[in-house]
Scaffold this motif. Structure first.
Motif, mmCIF file in Angstrom:
data_model
loop_
_atom_site.group_PDB
_atom_site.id
_atom_site.type_symbol
_atom_site.label_atom_id
_atom_site.label_comp_id
_atom_site.label_asym_id
_atom_site.label_seq_id
_atom_site.Cartn_x
_atom_site.Cartn_y
_atom_site.Cartn_z
ATOM 1 N N GLY A 291 0.846 -1.201 0.000
ATOM 2 C CA GLY A 291 0.000 0.000 0.000
ATOM 3 C C GLY A 291 0.875 1.241 0.000
ATOM 4 N N ASP A 292 0.659 2.128 -0.973
ATOM 5 C CA ASP A 292 1.523 3.307 -1.119
ATOM 6 C C ASP A 292 1.015 4.457 -0.244
ATOM 7 N N THR A 293 0.985 4.202 1.049
ATOM 8 C CA THR A 293 0.363 5.128 1.993
ATOM 9 C C THR A 293 1.090 6.477 2.121
ATOM 10 N N ALA A 294 2.324 6.557 1.618
ATOM 11 C CA ALA A 294 3.029 7.849 1.667
ATOM 12 C C ALA A 294 2.520 8.804 0.594
ATOM 13 N N ARG A 295 1.933 8.230 -0.474
ATOM 14 C CA ARG A 295 1.531 9.094 -1.590
ATOM 15 C C ARG A 295 0.033 9.022 -1.878
ATOM 16 N N VAL A 296 -0.675 8.232 -1.066
ATOM 17 C CA VAL A 296 -2.127 8.160 -1.202
ATOM 18 C C VAL A 296 -2.738 9.546 -1.054
ATOM 19 N N PRO A 297 -3.789 9.936 -1.724
ATOM 20 C CA PRO A 297 -4.509 9.172 -2.753
ATOM 21 C C PRO A 297 -3.902 9.345 -4.147
ATOM 22 N N TYR A 298 -4.177 8.393 -5.040
ATOM 23 C CA TYR A 298 -3.783 8.542 -6.437
ATOM 24 C C TYR A 298 -4.870 9.269 -7.244
ATOM 25 N N GLY A 299 -6.089 9.181 -6.781
ATOM 26 C CA GLY A 299 -7.246 9.615 -7.585
ATOM 27 C C GLY A 299 -7.277 11.079 -7.940
ATOM 28 N N THR A 300 -6.448 11.891 -7.275
ATOM 29 C CA THR A 300 -6.420 13.319 -7.570
ATOM 30 C C THR A 300 -5.102 13.719 -8.245
ATOM 31 N N LYS A 301 -4.233 12.737 -8.517
ATOM 32 C CA LYS A 301 -2.914 13.040 -9.083
ATOM 33 C C LYS A 301 -2.929 12.911 -10.617
ATOM 34 N N SER A 302 -1.822 13.342 -11.241
ATOM 35 C CA SER A 302 -1.757 13.304 -12.707
ATOM 36 C C SER A 302 -1.409 11.908 -13.204
ATOM 37 N N LYS A 303 -1.661 11.683 -14.482
ATOM 38 C CA LYS A 303 -1.322 10.421 -15.127
ATOM 39 C C LYS A 303 0.173 10.113 -14.982
ATOM 40 N N GLU A 304 1.020 11.114 -15.216
ATOM 41 C CA GLU A 304 2.468 10.916 -15.133
ATOM 42 C C GLU A 304 2.866 10.432 -13.739
ATOM 43 N N ALA A 305 2.309 11.068 -12.724
ATOM 44 C CA ALA A 305 2.661 10.693 -11.351
ATOM 45 C C ALA A 305 2.209 9.274 -11.062
ATOM 46 N N VAL A 306 0.988 8.930 -11.449
ATOM 47 C CA VAL A 306 0.454 7.596 -11.148
ATOM 48 C C VAL A 306 1.269 6.522 -11.880
ATOM 49 N N ILE A 307 1.672 6.819 -13.103
ATOM 50 C CA ILE A 307 2.509 5.865 -13.842
ATOM 51 C C ILE A 307 3.859 5.684 -13.135
ATOM 52 N N SER A 308 4.461 6.789 -12.743
ATOM 53 C CA SER A 308 5.773 6.709 -12.109
ATOM 54 C C SER A 308 5.699 5.943 -10.782
ATOM 55 N N PHE A 309 4.689 6.231 -9.956
ATOM 56 C CA PHE A 309 4.537 5.518 -8.678
ATOM 57 C C PHE A 309 4.307 4.017 -8.939
ATOM 58 N N SER A 310 3.429 3.704 -9.902
ATOM 59 C CA SER A 310 3.054 2.302 -10.161
ATOM 60 C C SER A 310 4.247 1.492 -10.653
ATOM 61 N N LYS A 311 5.062 2.104 -11.512
ATOM 62 C CA LYS A 311 6.234 1.392 -12.021
ATOM 63 C C LYS A 311 7.227 1.107 -10.899
ATOM 64 N N GLU A 312 7.385 2.077 -10.026
ATOM 65 C CA GLU A 312 8.299 1.911 -8.891
ATOM 66 C C GLU A 312 7.872 0.716 -8.030
ATOM 67 N N ILE A 313 6.572 0.623 -7.759
ATOM 68 C CA ILE A 313 6.058 -0.469 -6.919
ATOM 69 C C ILE A 313 6.143 -1.800 -7.661
ATOM 70 N N ALA A 314 5.827 -1.789 -8.955
ATOM 71 C CA ALA A 314 5.890 -3.026 -9.748
ATOM 72 C C ALA A 314 7.310 -3.580 -9.751
ATOM 73 N N GLU A 315 8.294 -2.694 -9.869
ATOM 74 C CA GLU A 315 9.690 -3.149 -9.834
ATOM 75 C C GLU A 315 10.049 -3.735 -8.478
ATOM 76 N N PHE A 316 9.584 -3.058 -7.436
ATOM 77 C CA PHE A 316 9.835 -3.524 -6.077
ATOM 78 C C PHE A 316 9.248 -4.919 -5.858
ATOM 79 N N LEU A 317 8.005 -5.141 -6.312
ATOM 80 C CA LEU A 317 7.364 -6.442 -6.104
ATOM 81 C C LEU A 317 7.958 -7.505 -7.036
ATOM 82 N N SER A 318 8.314 -7.101 -8.249
ATOM 83 C CA SER A 318 8.935 -8.051 -9.179
ATOM 84 C C SER A 318 10.216 -8.610 -8.588
ATOM 85 N N ALA A 319 10.983 -7.747 -7.939
ATOM 86 C CA ALA A 319 12.250 -8.179 -7.340
ATOM 87 C C ALA A 319 12.010 -9.172 -6.210
#
Lengths: 266, 266
Positions: free
Chosen positions: A37-65
């Motif tokens: 849960g990305d509780t440091a940057r919650v909520p996503y629903g009011t943020k821009s597409k660029e920000a949500v993509i960047s946050f999501s990729k960071e987490i996906a990499e973390f979980l992939s590892a």
């Protein structure tokens, strides 16, 4: 390489994705699950597409590892804005909540008139509309942002008059538009399901994506022969901030008893 | 080295700090001002102390590198949780909003009974109470978190019945407690000032920190002979996300016409 005992990775902007976690757990009790849960940057629903993509990729990499065999984006906003971008950098299959929810709605509707509720970012993206229209070009889809629902749920005001008034403000004007199905396009919304139904006049089918997404997870793992036959899987919870608040809210909102929350800051 | 033409740096978790920006601009029209809004991670009020410190330090370093002669933390949450930590890494003076607001409240109260409203993080920190009690040990301070006020203001519902009902839910039970002064301990709250006064029964003095903070800024610059004698200073706006939303909200909430918002992602 993924194998049967590899964990499933699930992530969300905060705690809402635990509704998907619960559905997956119920359907596949033997799986190990890592929830982020990305509780440091919650909520996503009011943020821009660029920000949500960047946050999501960071987490996906973390979980992939961490060797997940499947990645679930249990957040409507991130699924709407970042699914393709996450797929592009991930070796294992990635399942979002939009397509399962859209299919579920098409299965539920009789008259083809579907209302989508969600955060500002989800609604602005038009993600549900696009998927539904691709599957069923004749469907009529209307999308309505309800940005106050998340803070109201997180305040624990799920039964209060204020929440009914907010729901009515957003939804009552849509009553006469003939929708027979509404998609709860945000993982917090099932917690005020009854209020949403009432604001819409009472006679409407409700679709939440959690159950539909869990079914898709099982289908994917089954097809790849990766279902874990264990009797009782383990859970691991990771948050980017405020582990104690995570625990408290998980219990208060979803009756999930979380013993330990690890913290990973970005 | 700072000189008269160096800019003032002001930062906030989002847009609320523009109330401080406006007060500074009104009082010191000749100053160049750099405003930074951390719109990628907004809100701070629900995050942990560690996260708020880490975000604040990052922004302070960013603004310091731009040669500011003074740094204003125009966010109650960050002022409550991170003032000392920011001071420790910054060469120029750092002014937060808590102390000016506390002093202002002590100047306003007749009976020494002060109510503080703010975000969950500000209230949990007890920052206002601590400063007030240090200045005036005999004062009685009660702090009340009102977490739904920010999303309501950002939804633009400053005059709606819902907002009145929420205010009443939070504040009406405090009416009989004899407070004669209330601190609006969050930069968004002045936008629903009238509703807050009404929820508290109507007869109460309102203190918002913006004006008090601007006065402290002028006093500090004056004492160091760093006031800019120019006729018309320049403004520069930087946000960590969603510049268009920043522009739209700045105009809708505060009637500030922002021409250009630069984006700095962390």
């Amino acid at each position: 390489m993924s194998n049967k005992s590899s964990p499933i990775g699930i992530f969300d902007s905060g705690l809402g994705g635990l509704t998907v976690f619960k559905a997956v757990r119920r359907l596949m009790p033997g799986e190990d699950i890592i929830y982020f849960g990305d509780t440091a940057r919650v909520p996503y629903g009011t943020k821009s597409k660029e920000a949500v993509i960047s946050f999501s990729k960071e987490i996906a990499e973390f979980l992939s590892a961490r060797g997940v065999k499947l990645l679930v984006i249990a957040c409507n906003t991130a699924s709407s804005l970042a699914l393709e971008e996450v797929r592009a950098i991930t070796r294992v299959p990635v399942i979002g909540v939009i397509e399962p929810g859209a299919r579920s709605a098409l299965g539920a509707t009789s008259n083809g008139r579907i209302l989508v509720t969600g955060t500002t970012a989800t609604v602005t993206s038009g993600a549900y509309r696009k998927v539904i229209k691709k599957l069923e070009p004749g469907a009529f889809v209307f999308e309505k942002a309800c940005p106050l629902f998340v803070p109201l749920v997180e305040e624990g005001w799920c039964g209060k008059k204020v929440t009914k008034l907010v729901a009515s403000e957003y939804l009552a004007p849509l009553r006469k538009r003939g929708f027979d199905t509404v998609i709860l396009g945000c993982t917090h919304y099932p917690l005020i399901k009854k209020i949403i139904i009432k604001a819409l006049g009472g006679r409407i089918k409700i679709v939440d994506s959690a159950q539909a997404t869990a079914l898709e997870v099982r289908a994917d793992l089954g097809a790849r022969d990766l279902l874990n036959p264990a009797r009782r899987g383990r859970e691991r919870y990771i948050a980017s901030d405020a582990p104690d608040k995570f625990k408290a809210l998980a219990f208060r909102l979803l009756s999930i008893k979380v013993k330990n929350v690890e913290v990973k800051r970005f």
